[in-house]
Design a protein around this motif. Structure first.
Motif, PDB file in Angstrom:
ATOM      1  N   PRO A  79      38.701  14.135 -11.249  1.00 16.10           N
ATOM      2  CA  PRO A  79      37.582  13.784 -10.365  1.00 16.10           C
ATOM      3  C   PRO A  79      36.662  12.703 -10.902  1.00 16.10           C
ATOM      4  O   PRO A  79      36.069  11.954 -10.123  1.00 16.10           O
ATOM      5  N   PHE A  80      36.532  12.606 -12.227  1.00 15.39           N
ATOM      6  CA  PHE A  80      35.600  11.633 -12.799  1.00 15.39           C
ATOM      7  C   PHE A  80      36.313  10.446 -13.454  1.00 15.39           C
ATOM      8  O   PHE A  80      35.761   9.778 -14.314  1.00 15.39           O
ATOM      9  N   ARG A 214      28.916  21.549  -8.080  1.00 13.47           N
ATOM     10  CA  ARG A 214      29.979  21.562  -7.068  1.00 13.47           C
ATOM     11  C   ARG A 214      30.044  22.928  -6.389  1.00 13.47           C
ATOM     12  O   ARG A 214      29.871  23.954  -7.040  1.00 13.47           O
ATOM     13  N   ASP A 215      30.331  22.936  -5.074  1.00 12.98           N
ATOM     14  CA  ASP A 215      30.556  24.214  -4.396  1.00 12.98           C
ATOM     15  C   ASP A 215      31.679  24.953  -5.090  1.00 12.98           C
ATOM     16  O   ASP A 215      32.732  24.381  -5.386  1.00 12.98           O
ATOM     17  N   ASP A 216      31.463  26.249  -5.346  1.00 12.57           N
ATOM     18  CA  ASP A 216      32.367  26.966  -6.234  1.00 12.57           C
ATOM     19  C   ASP A 216      33.075  28.134  -5.555  1.00 12.57           C
ATOM     20  O   ASP A 216      34.284  28.248  -5.617  1.00 12.57           O
ATOM     21  N   SER A 217      32.336  29.045  -4.927  1.00 14.66           N
ATOM     22  CA  SER A 217      32.983  30.235  -4.375  1.00 14.66           C
ATOM     23  C   SER A 217      32.035  30.951  -3.422  1.00 14.66           C
ATOM     24  O   SER A 217      30.849  30.628  -3.327  1.00 14.66           O
ATOM     25  N   CYS A 242      22.131  16.952  -9.404  1.00 18.59           N
ATOM     26  CA  CYS A 242      23.564  16.745  -9.623  1.00 18.59           C
ATOM     27  C   CYS A 242      24.328  16.771  -8.305  1.00 18.59           C
ATOM     28  O   CYS A 242      25.223  15.946  -8.070  1.00 18.59           O
ATOM     29  N   ARG A 243      23.971  17.698  -7.421  1.00 19.44           N
ATOM     30  CA  ARG A 243      24.646  17.789  -6.125  1.00 19.44           C
ATOM     31  C   ARG A 243      24.468  16.500  -5.323  1.00 19.44           C
ATOM     32  O   ARG A 243      25.405  16.023  -4.674  1.00 19.44           O
ATOM     33  N   ARG A 244      23.263  15.943  -5.363  1.00 16.53           N
ATOM     34  CA  ARG A 244      23.035  14.713  -4.615  1.00 16.53           C
ATOM     35  C   ARG A 244      23.888  13.573  -5.170  1.00 16.53           C
ATOM     36  O   ARG A 244      24.395  12.734  -4.413  1.00 16.53           O
ATOM     37  N   GLN A 245      24.054  13.529  -6.491  1.00 22.34           N
ATOM     38  CA  GLN A 245      24.918  12.516  -7.084  1.00 22.34           C
ATOM     39  C   GLN A 245      26.380  12.746  -6.703  1.00 22.34           C
ATOM     40  O   GLN A 245      27.118  11.800  -6.429  1.00 22.34           O
ATOM     41  N   ARG A 250      31.412  12.092  -2.917  1.00 23.12           N
ATOM     42  CA  ARG A 250      32.202  13.057  -2.154  1.00 23.12           C
ATOM     43  C   ARG A 250      32.958  14.015  -3.071  1.00 23.12           C
ATOM     44  O   ARG A 250      34.113  14.349  -2.839  1.00 23.12           O
ATOM     45  N   LEU A 251      32.278  14.478  -4.103  1.00 21.87           N
ATOM     46  CA  LEU A 251      32.873  15.377  -5.081  1.00 21.87           C
ATOM     47  C   LEU A 251      32.230  16.766  -5.057  1.00 21.87           C
ATOM     48  O   LEU A 251      32.551  17.604  -5.898  1.00 21.87           O
ATOM     49  N   GLU A 252      31.331  17.009  -4.095  1.00 23.06           N
ATOM     50  CA  GLU A 252      30.541  18.243  -4.163  1.00 23.06           C
ATOM     51  C   GLU A 252      31.290  19.469  -3.665  1.00 23.06           C
ATOM     52  O   GLU A 252      30.871  20.595  -3.924  1.00 23.06           O
TER      53      GLU A 252
END
Length: 340
Positions: A79-80, A214-217, A242-245, A250-252
């Protein structure tokens, strides 16, 4: 696919990192490490003398390779863009050339603990760390000789997001996006972070986020197992930043759990979605999670069946929901377990 290793660096036989060896040079080894899902995680420079054991044939490594293959198919393995860094690095010197301006995690010879710092400059065999604001760490500031380093890890997504060069654009935003810290009685200092989706008399359901936002579960938590819920904290502000970044890239939401959450208005919606899925659950007065496929929920009776896993022992049988402190579904690891 290149050979992966379990990399042991201490006396704890249960603690290790997973990575592929990129090269060896004099007293150093450089690895590209993977996280528990099989995603590219960081570049780890480590003294050969610090590595106590290397294993290349284990059930765990076979499972990580399987997960990596699944992630590659979904374009989620890197992802990075760590592989772009790998292509630039042919020596320890070329790695060092990339480090100024980066947040890194490092350990020194003779010390077991690790520290975080922002590298300002590397010259004459000295690494200069500058102070920087962090919502998660107590960063190190000062000078360390390269010869003192036992290990140094860089370019992890977590540390990229902690980099003050990127944080400044979000410094004026303090909203926490309705996130909460959920502290459990079993370990009040450890907590999950998530957004409340719904609740009933006994349980609350959260869409959780991981350590970088990141959305997790989907996490079901028994109210009586909760020590406290915090709605405003420096940590929550930092995770929201971090979520806004991540959203910009489009990695959240890598495993598309938001789509599941959007369909949940009440608890029954969650149980309908979770039926047939691999879930983890922790029973009352226990800390270790069990894993199984949730077959059905009838009243308060939950029925499970086993499934083949390269990482976990799985459960078959029936339990009473009243005896469950928390139950998790649709996390990245659980999704990959479900794809066997």
């Amino acid at each position: 696919m290149e050979k992966l290793y379990e990399i042991y660096t201490g006396a704890d036989d249960d603690s290790f990192e997973v990575g592929r060896l990129l090269f060896e040079e004099n007293s150093w080894q450089l690895y590209l490490t993977l996280d528990e899902l099989g995603r590219d995680d960081s570049l780890l420079l480590i003294r050969k003398s610090a590595v106590t054991r290397l294993l290349d044939q284990t059930d765990y490594l076979a499972e990580i390779k399987h997960r990596q293959e699944l992630l590659v198919q979904k374009s989620l393995a890197d992802p990075f863009k760590l592989e772009d860094k790998v292509s630039l690095i042919k020596s320890v010197e070329s790695l060092m050339d990339l480090l100024p301006g980066q947040v890194v995690c490092f350990g020194l010879e003779g010390e077991d603990y690790q520290q975080w710092g922002y590298i300002d400059e590397i010259s004459d065999g000295q690494v200069s760390f500058a102070a920087y604001p962090s919502g998660k760490y107590q960063p190190f500031a000062g000078v360390v000789a390269v010869s003192q380093l036992r290990r140094l890890a860089a370019f992890s997504g977590e540390w990229l997001l902690d980099n003050p060069k990127f944080k400044k654009d979000f410094s004026s935003e303090s909203a926490t996006e309705n996130l909460r810290e959920v502290h459990l009685k079993e370990d009040p200092d450890s907590f999950a972070v998530g957004r409340l989706l719904c609740a009933d008399d006994d349980f609350s359901l959260y869409l959780t986020v991981d350590e970088i936002g990141r959305d997790d579960s989907l996490l079901l938590v028994k109210k009586s197992a909760v020590d406290r819920v915090i709605e405003q904290s420096e940590y929550l502000q930092d995770i929201s930043r971090c979520r806004r970044q991540l959203k910009e890239k489009r990695l959240e939401d890598p495993f598309e759990v938001q789509g599941k959450a959007a369909n949940i208005k009440q608890m029954q919606d969650f149980w309908q979605l979770a039926a047939g899925q691999v879930v983890s659950f922790v029973m009352k007065d226990e800390k270790k999670a069990d894993y199984g496929v949730l077959k059905s929920k009838e009243g308060d009776a939950l029925s499970f069946e086993q499934y083949p896993s390269g990482k976990h022992e799985t459960f078959a049988g029936q339990i009473n929901l009243d005896e469950v402190d928390r139950l998790e579904a649709f996390g990245g690891e659980l999704t990959l377990e479900n794809l066997h």
